[in-house]
Design a protein around this motif. Structure first.
Motif, PDB file in Angstrom:
ATOM      1  N   VAL A  99       0.888  -1.448   0.145  1.00 14.35           N
ATOM      2  CA  VAL A  99      -0.187  -0.008   0.088  1.00 14.35           C
ATOM      3  C   VAL A  99       0.831   1.146  -0.151  1.00 14.35           C
ATOM      4  CG1 VAL A  99      -1.899   1.340   0.913  1.00 14.35           C
ATOM      5  CG2 VAL A  99      -1.806  -1.139   1.448  1.00 14.35           C
ATOM      6  N   ASP A 100       0.939   1.844  -0.960  1.00 15.03           N
ATOM      7  CA  ASP A 100       1.561   3.089  -1.389  1.00 15.03           C
ATOM      8  C   ASP A 100       1.161   4.071  -2.363  1.00 15.03           C
ATOM      9  OD1 ASP A 100       3.734   5.022  -1.653  1.00 15.03           O
ATOM     10  OD2 ASP A 100       5.138   3.430  -0.755  1.00 15.03           O
ATOM     11  N   ASP A 101       1.011   5.527  -2.207  1.00 17.96           N
ATOM     12  CA  ASP A 101       0.487   6.204  -3.292  1.00 17.96           C
ATOM     13  C   ASP A 101       1.615   6.573  -4.337  1.00 17.96           C
ATOM     14  OD1 ASP A 101       1.935   7.536  -1.578  1.00 17.96           O
ATOM     15  OD2 ASP A 101       0.969   9.309  -1.772  1.00 17.96           O
ATOM     16  N   ASN A 102       2.955   6.120  -3.998  1.00 20.16           N
ATOM     17  CA  ASN A 102       4.013   6.312  -5.069  1.00 20.16           C
ATOM     18  C   ASN A 102       3.863   5.040  -5.946  1.00 20.16           C
ATOM     19  OD1 ASN A 102       6.366   6.292  -6.351  1.00 20.16           O
ATOM     20  ND2 ASN A 102       7.160   8.016  -4.935  1.00 20.16           N
ATOM     21  N   ALA A 103       3.589   5.158  -7.091  1.00 20.82           N
ATOM     22  CA  ALA A 103       3.609   4.005  -8.072  1.00 20.82           C
ATOM     23  C   ALA A 103       5.053   3.619  -8.203  1.00 20.82           C
ATOM     24  CB  ALA A 103       2.994   4.366  -9.486  1.00 20.82           C
ATOM     25  N   LEU A 104       5.837   4.147  -8.458  1.00 19.37           N
ATOM     26  CA  LEU A 104       7.227   3.750  -8.781  1.00 19.37           C
ATOM     27  C   LEU A 104       7.689   2.800  -7.490  1.00 19.37           C
ATOM     28  CD1 LEU A 104       9.075   6.347 -10.413  1.00 19.37           C
ATOM     29  CD2 LEU A 104       8.275   4.090 -11.366  1.00 19.37           C
ATOM     30  N   MET A 105       7.159   3.326  -5.940  1.00 21.11           N
ATOM     31  CA  MET A 105       7.620   2.592  -4.908  1.00 21.11           C
ATOM     32  C   MET A 105       7.002   1.301  -4.861  1.00 21.11           C
ATOM     33  SD  MET A 105       9.494   2.562  -2.132  1.00 21.11           S
ATOM     34  CE  MET A 105      10.202   4.038  -2.111  1.00 21.11           C
ATOM     35  N   ARG A 106       5.575   1.371  -5.095  1.00 17.22           N
ATOM     36  CA  ARG A 106       4.840   0.306  -5.205  1.00 17.22           C
ATOM     37  C   ARG A 106       5.363  -0.838  -6.128  1.00 17.22           C
ATOM     38  NH1 ARG A 106       0.261   3.122  -5.996  1.00 17.22           N
ATOM     39  NH2 ARG A 106       0.075   2.319  -7.977  1.00 17.22           N
ATOM     40  N   GLU A 107       5.902  -0.419  -7.204  1.00 12.24           N
ATOM     41  CA  GLU A 107       6.415  -1.223  -8.137  1.00 12.24           C
ATOM     42  C   GLU A 107       7.738  -1.900  -7.838  1.00 12.24           C
ATOM     43  OE1 GLU A 107       6.650   0.522 -11.860  1.00 12.24           O
ATOM     44  OE2 GLU A 107       4.350   1.089 -11.885  1.00 12.24           O
ATOM     45  N   GLU A 108       8.398  -1.306  -7.380  1.00 16.83           N
ATOM     46  CA  GLU A 108       9.660  -1.618  -6.651  1.00 16.83           C
ATOM     47  C   GLU A 108       9.596  -2.674  -5.731  1.00 16.83           C
ATOM     48  OE1 GLU A 108      13.092  -1.549  -7.841  1.00 16.83           O
ATOM     49  OE2 GLU A 108      12.083  -0.487  -9.565  1.00 16.83           O
ATOM     50  N   ILE A 109       8.831  -2.503  -4.702  1.00 20.38           N
ATOM     51  CA  ILE A 109       8.621  -3.276  -3.391  1.00 20.38           C
ATOM     52  C   ILE A 109       7.907  -4.366  -3.843  1.00 20.38           C
ATOM     53  CG2 ILE A 109       7.232  -3.690  -1.701  1.00 20.38           C
ATOM     54  CD1 ILE A 109       7.720  -0.589  -0.882  1.00 20.38           C
ATOM     55  N   SER A 110       6.751  -4.338  -5.029  1.00 26.05           N
ATOM     56  CA  SER A 110       6.070  -5.573  -5.364  1.00 26.05           C
ATOM     57  C   SER A 110       7.111  -6.809  -6.056  1.00 26.05           C
ATOM     58  CB  SER A 110       5.113  -5.178  -6.388  1.00 26.05           C
ATOM     59  OG  SER A 110       4.152  -4.626  -5.770  1.00 26.05           O
ATOM     60  N   ARG A 111       8.154  -5.940  -6.791  1.00 28.63           N
ATOM     61  CA  ARG A 111       9.141  -6.911  -7.696  1.00 28.63           C
ATOM     62  C   ARG A 111       9.745  -7.619  -6.559  1.00 28.63           C
ATOM     63  NH1 ARG A 111      10.659  -3.332 -12.745  1.00 28.63           N
ATOM     64  NH2 ARG A 111       9.758  -1.840 -11.217  1.00 28.63           N
ATOM     65  N   SER A 112      10.311  -6.946  -5.404  1.00 30.48           N
ATOM     66  CA  SER A 112      11.247  -7.675  -4.590  1.00 30.48           C
ATOM     67  C   SER A 112      10.221  -8.689  -3.738  1.00 30.48           C
ATOM     68  CB  SER A 112      11.533  -6.439  -3.356  1.00 30.48           C
ATOM     69  OG  SER A 112      12.468  -5.738  -4.123  1.00 30.48           O
ATOM     70  N   VAL A 113       9.284  -8.396  -3.292  1.00 30.15           N
ATOM     71  CA  VAL A 113       8.346  -9.205  -2.488  1.00 30.15           C
ATOM     72  C   VAL A 113       7.911 -10.606  -3.469  1.00 30.15           C
ATOM     73  CG1 VAL A 113       5.794  -9.452  -1.261  1.00 30.15           C
ATOM     74  CG2 VAL A 113       7.563  -7.515  -0.934  1.00 30.15           C
ATOM     75  N   ALA A 114       7.588 -10.323  -4.748  1.00 22.83           N
ATOM     76  CA  ALA A 114       7.228 -11.343  -5.643  1.00 22.83           C
ATOM     77  C   ALA A 114       8.108 -12.409  -5.617  1.00 22.83           C
ATOM     78  CB  ALA A 114       6.969 -10.879  -7.095  1.00 22.83           C
ATOM     79  N   LEU A 115       9.238 -12.164  -5.221  1.00 24.38           N
ATOM     80  CA  LEU A 115      10.226 -13.505  -5.243  1.00 24.38           C
ATOM     81  C   LEU A 115      10.040 -14.398  -4.365  1.00 24.38           C
ATOM     82  CD1 LEU A 115      13.587 -11.222  -6.072  1.00 24.38           C
ATOM     83  CD2 LEU A 115      12.203 -12.884  -7.749  1.00 24.38           C
ATOM     84  N   GLN A 116       9.344 -13.894  -3.131  1.00 28.89           N
ATOM     85  CA  GLN A 116       9.196 -14.792  -1.883  1.00 28.89           C
ATOM     86  C   GLN A 116       7.746 -14.857  -1.752  1.00 28.89           C
ATOM     87  OE1 GLN A 116      11.815 -15.470   0.144  1.00 28.89           O
ATOM     88  NE2 GLN A 116      13.039 -14.290  -1.493  1.00 28.89           N
ATOM     89  N   SER A 117       6.899 -14.448  -2.497  1.00 27.31           N
ATOM     90  CA  SER A 117       5.350 -14.658  -2.322  1.00 27.31           C
ATOM     91  C   SER A 117       4.684 -15.115  -3.585  1.00 27.31           C
ATOM     92  CB  SER A 117       4.792 -13.394  -2.072  1.00 27.31           C
ATOM     93  OG  SER A 117       3.550 -13.433  -1.672  1.00 27.31           O
ATOM     94  N   ASP A 118       3.441 -16.010  -3.284  1.00 25.83           N
ATOM     95  CA  ASP A 118       2.529 -16.589  -4.171  1.00 25.83           C
ATOM     96  C   ASP A 118       1.881 -15.396  -5.052  1.00 25.83           C
ATOM     97  OD1 ASP A 118       3.458 -18.973  -3.715  1.00 25.83           O
ATOM     98  OD2 ASP A 118       1.552 -19.149  -2.189  1.00 25.83           O
ATOM     99  N   THR A 119       1.233 -14.489  -4.107  1.00 21.10           N
ATOM    100  CA  THR A 119       0.561 -13.538  -5.021  1.00 21.10           C
ATOM    101  C   THR A 119       0.837 -12.101  -4.236  1.00 21.10           C
ATOM    102  OG1 THR A 119      -1.208 -15.014  -5.211  1.00 21.10           O
ATOM    103  CG2 THR A 119      -1.884 -12.736  -5.373  1.00 21.10           C
ATOM    104  N   VAL A 120       0.714 -11.123  -4.913  1.00 16.30           N
ATOM    105  CA  VAL A 120       1.291  -9.670  -4.365  1.00 16.30           C
ATOM    106  C   VAL A 120       0.051  -8.769  -4.965  1.00 16.30           C
ATOM    107  CG1 VAL A 120       2.711  -7.728  -4.299  1.00 16.30           C
ATOM    108  CG2 VAL A 120       3.699  -9.936  -4.307  1.00 16.30           C
ATOM    109  N   LEU A 121      -0.750  -8.041  -4.120  1.00 16.94           N
ATOM    110  CA  LEU A 121      -1.678  -6.900  -4.512  1.00 16.94           C
ATOM    111  C   LEU A 121      -1.268  -5.751  -4.043  1.00 16.94           C
ATOM    112  CD1 LEU A 121      -4.581  -6.775  -5.406  1.00 16.94           C
ATOM    113  CD2 LEU A 121      -5.294  -6.636  -3.210  1.00 16.94           C
TER     114      LEU A 121
END
Length: 97
Positions: free
Chosen positions: A3-25
């Motif tokens: 949850v972040d209003d900054n799209a670039l930050m959300r995308e960067e965090i999602s990329r990192s988390v996606a390596l460790q998680s099945d699904t990211v929202l």
């Protein structure tokens, strides 16, 4: 859940988390996170503390969104992601567990 209003930050965090998680929202504001939590049922939420106006024109920062989410899902784990070094934010985060 990210949850972040900054799209670039959300995308960067999602990329990192996606390596460790099945699904990211991703959510762009607190209202979205509160609405989607009961459906998505996240194990973890990475929450920005200070966000600009939400999709419905209301301002819901990460602390308020987290309080509402904890009322619905008391066992969800929330980690705050922020560049702010403010005692009141740290204190509010500690009170939420």
């Amino acid at each position: 859940m990210i949850v972040d209003d900054n799209a670039l930050m959300r995308e960067e965090i999602s990329r990192s988390v996606a390596l460790q998680s099945d699904t990211v929202l991703e959510c762009c504001d607190g209202e979205c996170a509160v609405a989607k939590c009961p459906v998505f049922k996240p194990d973890w939420i990475l929450m920005d503390i200070k966000m600009s106006k939400g999709s419905f024109g209301k301002k819901m920062n990460g602390i308020l969104a987290s309080q509402k989410i904890k009322e619905i899902m008391p066992n969800v784990k929330i980690a705050f992601v922020t560049g702010y070094d403010d005692f009141s934010y740290r204190q509010a985060a500690k009170e939420l567990g």
